[in-house]
Design a protein around this motif. Structure first.
Motif, PDB file in Angstrom:
ATOM      1  N   HIS A  92       1.047  -1.018  -0.019  1.00 30.63           N
ATOM      2  CA  HIS A  92      -0.077   0.106  -0.115  1.00 30.63           C
ATOM      3  C   HIS A  92       0.882   1.261   0.050  1.00 30.63           C
ATOM      4  CE1 HIS A  92      -2.819   3.124   1.462  1.00 30.63           C
ATOM      5  NE2 HIS A  92      -3.760   2.273   0.446  1.00 30.63           N
ATOM      6  N   SER A 109      -6.092   1.142  -1.842  1.00 25.68           N
ATOM      7  CA  SER A 109      -6.909  -0.184  -1.654  1.00 25.68           C
ATOM      8  C   SER A 109      -7.684  -0.822  -2.513  1.00 25.68           C
ATOM      9  CB  SER A 109      -7.778   0.050  -0.160  1.00 25.68           C
ATOM     10  OG  SER A 109      -8.472   0.901  -0.332  1.00 25.68           O
ATOM     11  N   SER A 216     -12.132   4.699  -1.152  1.00 21.49           N
ATOM     12  CA  SER A 216     -12.232   6.094  -1.467  1.00 21.49           C
ATOM     13  C   SER A 216     -12.228   6.475  -2.762  1.00 21.49           C
ATOM     14  CB  SER A 216     -10.858   6.918  -0.552  1.00 21.49           C
ATOM     15  OG  SER A 216      -9.598   6.320  -0.908  1.00 21.49           O
ATOM     16  N   HIS A 311      -7.171  13.768   1.674  1.00 20.06           N
ATOM     17  CA  HIS A 311      -7.890  12.467   1.547  1.00 20.06           C
ATOM     18  C   HIS A 311      -9.270  12.531   2.266  1.00 20.06           C
ATOM     19  CE1 HIS A 311      -8.712   8.137   2.028  1.00 20.06           C
ATOM     20  NE2 HIS A 311      -8.016   7.841   1.202  1.00 20.06           N
ATOM     21  N   THR A 328      -5.737   8.024  -2.352  1.00 23.46           N
ATOM     22  CA  THR A 328      -4.232   8.065  -2.303  1.00 23.46           C
ATOM     23  C   THR A 328      -3.671   8.124  -4.013  1.00 23.46           C
ATOM     24  OG1 THR A 328      -4.470   5.790  -2.147  1.00 23.46           O
ATOM     25  CG2 THR A 328      -3.704   7.428  -0.225  1.00 23.46           C
TER      26      THR A 328
HETATM   27  P1  13P Z   1      -7.084   4.321  -0.234  1.00 20.84           P
HETATM   28  O1  13P Z   1      -5.738   3.441  -0.306  1.00 20.84           O
HETATM   29  O2  13P Z   1      -8.461   3.535  -0.471  1.00 20.84           O
HETATM   30  O3  13P Z   1      -6.961   5.517  -0.735  1.00 20.84           O
HETATM   31  O4  13P Z   1      -7.318   4.350   1.538  1.00 20.84           O
HETATM   32  C1  13P Z   1      -6.522   5.053   2.231  1.00 20.84           C
HETATM   33  C2  13P Z   1      -6.422   4.275   3.629  1.00 20.84           C
HETATM   34  O5  13P Z   1      -6.524   4.840   4.680  1.00 20.84           O
HETATM   35  C3  13P Z   1      -6.040   3.022   3.633  1.00 20.84           C
HETATM   36  O6  13P Z   1      -6.099   2.588   4.891  1.00 20.84           O
END
Ligand code: 13P
Ligand code: SF4
Length: 431
Positions: A92, A109, A216, A311, A328
């Motif tokens: 990630h 994610s 997100s 975010h 992200t």
């Molecule tokens: P994303 O990777 O979906 O942007 O989410 C951020 C997050 O907080 C993952 O724990």
């Protein structure tokens, strides 16, 4: 520029001064094994209560804890080479640079959930992320594939804020007010939507009750889908993502009450429940809660022309004050597409912000929060753990496997596949 880990070590020995020279916990400079069983560990969620049944890691062999960074690097590379195509490492964006360098695939994610499906030939999926992501990879990958989380204590404090028993209680209490019958246009009274950042049991709950998962990067698309099928949405665990997304869709705040699982009937009146369009679970991310409107004002004062991008796990006030918000992956894309000389103040996890700054030396990129405070649980994936699980695999020993029982995986897969079938929104400019 140094990585976050290197910066933290420089701060510890007093060699980093000026901007970006303080941390939210001096314990960040220690190995994660120093904090086993104590809580989430140093970082943004250090003060969040760890559920008593949250997985604990247990101490790993001394040879890994004592190895230098150079030794670990050699050992990880050798094990990775020996395992070849049998192994895929997913990472990630919030992982430390000292882990990201080994990832075969780096993403948000949503992308990582997709990636878990696109490597059907790898025997082992080593997930450098947090527990709910590894569970999702297990649900979406083939049964023969083993998903491994290098440190079992890498959970997510936000995901832990909604557990299946309290969501089930909430569901029953909502039914006592709203009933269970669909209306004339076949919409059920409430449709459950869970953020990806949740336990597999909650994804299963959504699968079983006509609901869906969102991330997100696709929350708006998913909510649109949900409103075609439900009169209301029960959104968990992140109230901020739910509120920010629903507000952007034009839903008034009065129609988005917060359900507090510690109060009878969530602390709401039957009328508030009936009037609701989105019932928001009382959950939040401790990393994104740190960002404030004052930080945005300060960034604008100091850097005229700065582009503030945050975010959607940030509070509504912060999202409203920012120039733009998004996942992200969106933040990364915006930085990559900007011309040299651009200035970005970013409201998301510090490891990702620092990496973007290092990768784009022709742009000024900084975190809205000047205090270094990583996600405690993402930070638990340290190269020592990665070396430990990879060398064990090389010897044929499968450690830290994450397995979701099929009785939960099957309905959770339904909710995840519903999400994957939806196209993520590509442009989420808020201003
Ligand atoms: P994303 O990777 O979906 O942007 O989410 C951020 C997050 O907080 C993952 O724990
Ligand atoms: Fe959980 Fe927040 Fe960390 Fe993401 S950044 S893993 S939501 S605590």
């Amino acid at each position: 520029m140094a990585s976050i880990d290197q910066t933290i070590q420089l701060i510890r020995i007093g060699e980093q001064r000026g901007a970006g020279s303080s941390t939210c916990s001096s314990a960040l400079a220690e190995g994660p094994w120093e904090h086993d069983n104590e809580g989430y560990g140093p970082g943004a969620s250090i003060a969040d209560p760890l559920p008593s049944d949250a997985p604990r890691q247990g101490i790993i062999p001394r040879e890994y804890r004592n190895a230098t960074a150079a030794e670990l690097d050699l050992r990880i590379r050798a094990a990775k080479h020996a395992l070849g195509d049998r192994l895929v490492i997913l990472g990630h964006f919030y992982q430390r640079d000292e882990i990201v360098r080994y990832a075969d695939f780096l993403g948000d994610s949503f992308q990582l959930a997709q990636a878990a499906k696109t490597k059907p030939n790898a025997e082992y999926i080593v997930f450098c992320g947090v527990h709910f992501m590894a569970e999702t990879a297990d649900i979406l990958s083939r049964a023969e594939q083993a998903v491994i989380l290098p440190n079992l204590a890498a959970g997510c404090s936000m995901a832990d804020m909604a557990e299946i028993d309290s969501v089930t209680d909430c569901w029953e209490e909502l039914a006592s007010v709203l009933g269970t019958a669909s209306d004339g246009s076949d919409k059920q009274p409430v449709l459950p939507v869970t953020y990806m950042n949740s336990a597999a049991s909650l994804k299963a709950f959504c699968g079983e009750h006509g609901g869906v998962v969102c991330t997100s990067s696709n929350a708006e698309t998913v909510l649109q889908w949900a409103f075609e099928r439900g009169q209301r949405v029960l959104f968990f665990p992140d109230q901020h993502l739910g509120r920010n997304t629903a507000k952007k869709m034009g839903i008034p705040l009065e129609q988005m009450p917060v359900w507090d699982p510690n109060k009878p009937m969530g602390g709401l009146t039957p009328q508030q429940i009936r009037d609701a369009r989105v019932i928001l679970w009382h959950g939040f991310c401790s990393v994104h809660k740190r960002f404030t409107v004052d930080q945005i004002s300060f960034a604008r004062q100091r850097h005229p022309g700065v582009h503030v991008i945050v975010h959607p796990e940030c509070t509504m006030e912060v999202v409203d004050a920012a120039d733009e918000h998004g996942s992200t992956e969106l933040i990364k894309k915006r930085v990559e597409a900007a011309p040299a000389g651009s200035i970005f103040a970013i409201g998301t996890e510090i490891n990702m912000v620092q990496r973007l700054a290092n990768e784009h030396p022709d742009k000024t990129i900084f975190c809205l929060d000047s205090i270094i405070c990583p996600c405690s649980t993402m930070y638990r994936i340290h190269p020592s753990y990665l070396a430990w699980v990879l060398e064990s695999l090389e010897r044929g020993e499968l450690l830290n496997r994450i397995t979701v029982p099929e009785a939960i995986a099957a309905p959770a897969r339904v909710a995840l596949e519903r999400m994957l079938a939806l196209k993520p929104a590509t442009d989420r400019r808020s201003a």
